[in-house]
Design an enzyme around this catalytic site. Sequence first.
Site, PDB file in Angstrom:
ATOM      1  N   HIS A 166      -9.528  -0.351  -1.133  1.00  0.00           N
ATOM      2  CA  HIS A 166      -9.970   0.066   0.187  1.00  0.00           C
ATOM      3  C   HIS A 166     -11.209   0.958   0.156  1.00  0.00           C
ATOM      4  CE1 HIS A 166      -5.686  -0.811   1.887  1.00  0.00           C
ATOM      5  NE2 HIS A 166      -6.447  -1.902   1.823  1.00  0.00           N
ATOM      6  N   ASN A 214       0.832  -1.204   0.000  1.00  0.00           N
ATOM      7  CA  ASN A 214       0.000   0.000   0.000  1.00  0.00           C
ATOM      8  C   ASN A 214       0.864   1.251   0.000  1.00  0.00           C
ATOM      9  OD1 ASN A 214      -2.505  -1.357   0.122  1.00  0.00           O
ATOM     10  ND2 ASN A 214      -2.249  -1.684   2.312  1.00  0.00           N
ATOM     11  N   CYS A 234      -5.672  -7.564  -2.677  1.00  0.00           N
ATOM     12  CA  CYS A 234      -6.062  -7.081  -1.354  1.00  0.00           C
ATOM     13  C   CYS A 234      -7.116  -8.024  -0.786  1.00  0.00           C
ATOM     14  CB  CYS A 234      -6.623  -5.667  -1.466  1.00  0.00           C
ATOM     15  SG  CYS A 234      -7.210  -4.975   0.096  1.00  0.00           S
ATOM     16  N   HIS A 235      -7.037  -8.299   0.514  1.00  0.00           N
ATOM     17  CA  HIS A 235      -7.950  -9.263   1.131  1.00  0.00           C
ATOM     18  C   HIS A 235      -9.154  -8.625   1.811  1.00  0.00           C
ATOM     19  CE1 HIS A 235      -4.959  -9.016   4.752  1.00  0.00           C
ATOM     20  NE2 HIS A 235      -5.726  -7.957   4.692  1.00  0.00           N
TER      21      HIS A 235
END
Length: 447
Positions: A210, A151, A173-174
């Site tokens: 995000h 990130n 991304c999880h």
Amino acid sequence: MFYISTLDQIKIAYIGGGSQGWARSLMSDLSLDDRMSGTVALYDLNVEAAQKNEIIGNNSGDGRWRYEAVSTLKKVLSGADIVIISILPGTLDDMETDVHLPERYGIYQSVGDTVGPGGIMRGLRAVPMFAEIARAIRDYAPESWVINYTNPMSVCTRTLYKVFPGIKAFGCCHEIFGTQKLLAEMVTDRLGLEVKRREDVHVHVLGINHFTWVTAASYRHIDLLPVFRDFCAHYAESGYELEGESWKDSVFRSAHRIGFDLFEAYGAIPAAGDRHLAEFLPGCYLKQPETWKFHLTPISFRKQDRDRKQKETDHMVQQKQGVERKASGEEGVNIIAALLGLGELVTNVNLPNQGQVAHLPLEAIVETNAFITRNRVQPIVSGALPKGVEMLAARHVSNQEAVAEAGLTKDRGLAFQAFLNDPLVTLDRRDAEQLFDDMLSKHQPNF
């Protein structure tokens, strides 16, 4: 041409190979997967950390993977089929400035690695690093597939493409996995049905990292958006927690109240945790974390966690122990297997926008599902975000584009304009400029 001789000769190049988080997850997942074998080359600016991971890796699993610490980007990349990037741009002291210096001006951040003053500063540090990595991939492994975990995801991945347009890179991304788990729990809570795997909840996702959103979701034949509306109405005020798991017990937990609030406002399900979501919006949530039942993660916690992991690492090295053979829940190994022709997979990735997200700028990094198969990552056309969300996302896309460009050209003026345009920077121009200068000069005096 992407080609490997056999599946027992795979080379994975790990940039950030001294990692005590992502690298250990990879070791564990590789040890559990019997489809592939080969070499994992570990490169890190902290050479000793990579050497320790070499020892731990070679004591993990059944010996199908050989781990080797190397000293240069050329050595790690030469002959690589897969490249993984998982680095910390700077130090935790840098991140301490990113997160806590703005608090003097009443600006609070819950993570500080993607947007907000901290995300912008981290991005400006990361861009030159990723430019160097992109040039090395171009020179030594141009046909490799590149998976980025670092990130700010959008800025880092965008930099790879700006420097090497022919790169085959995507970000993973999880956060969406957590949303699938929440929806699975909702199915049990509202419908009384057991969901055995979070992958059984199918989600249609789009947005930016995000700040990704679910506009359709299903389990078996059941449309889950109406169910979520009922779930949200029931738990909007109290928040939702599993029995015995309070949001107060971990700095990474929340009660999902911000997600519920945003669903009520926009009619789509936010597919990230509350800590990340809060930073994309003006500071109303961040100034009342207790009310909204989430945490502002202090860097002191990260430093304590780093020290704990270092002690664990030293113990594992001394005792010649490998990682615990336990599935991490990440999809990296399954993605690698699919790219090598060992199956097919649909999962969320971050890629340049070629129209998969309508109305957001082309080439900007966006997050959607993608179909992954041998030597192909095909983003799924996902339509448009709800208009209100699109307006919020577009502002951040503009900033991310500016940060990537400013980091490459050392354009301090452009970097400040992105800083001033961030929704968390609710200061007059003079105060904003003072904060910007203080943050930049603290750890990047030559920018």
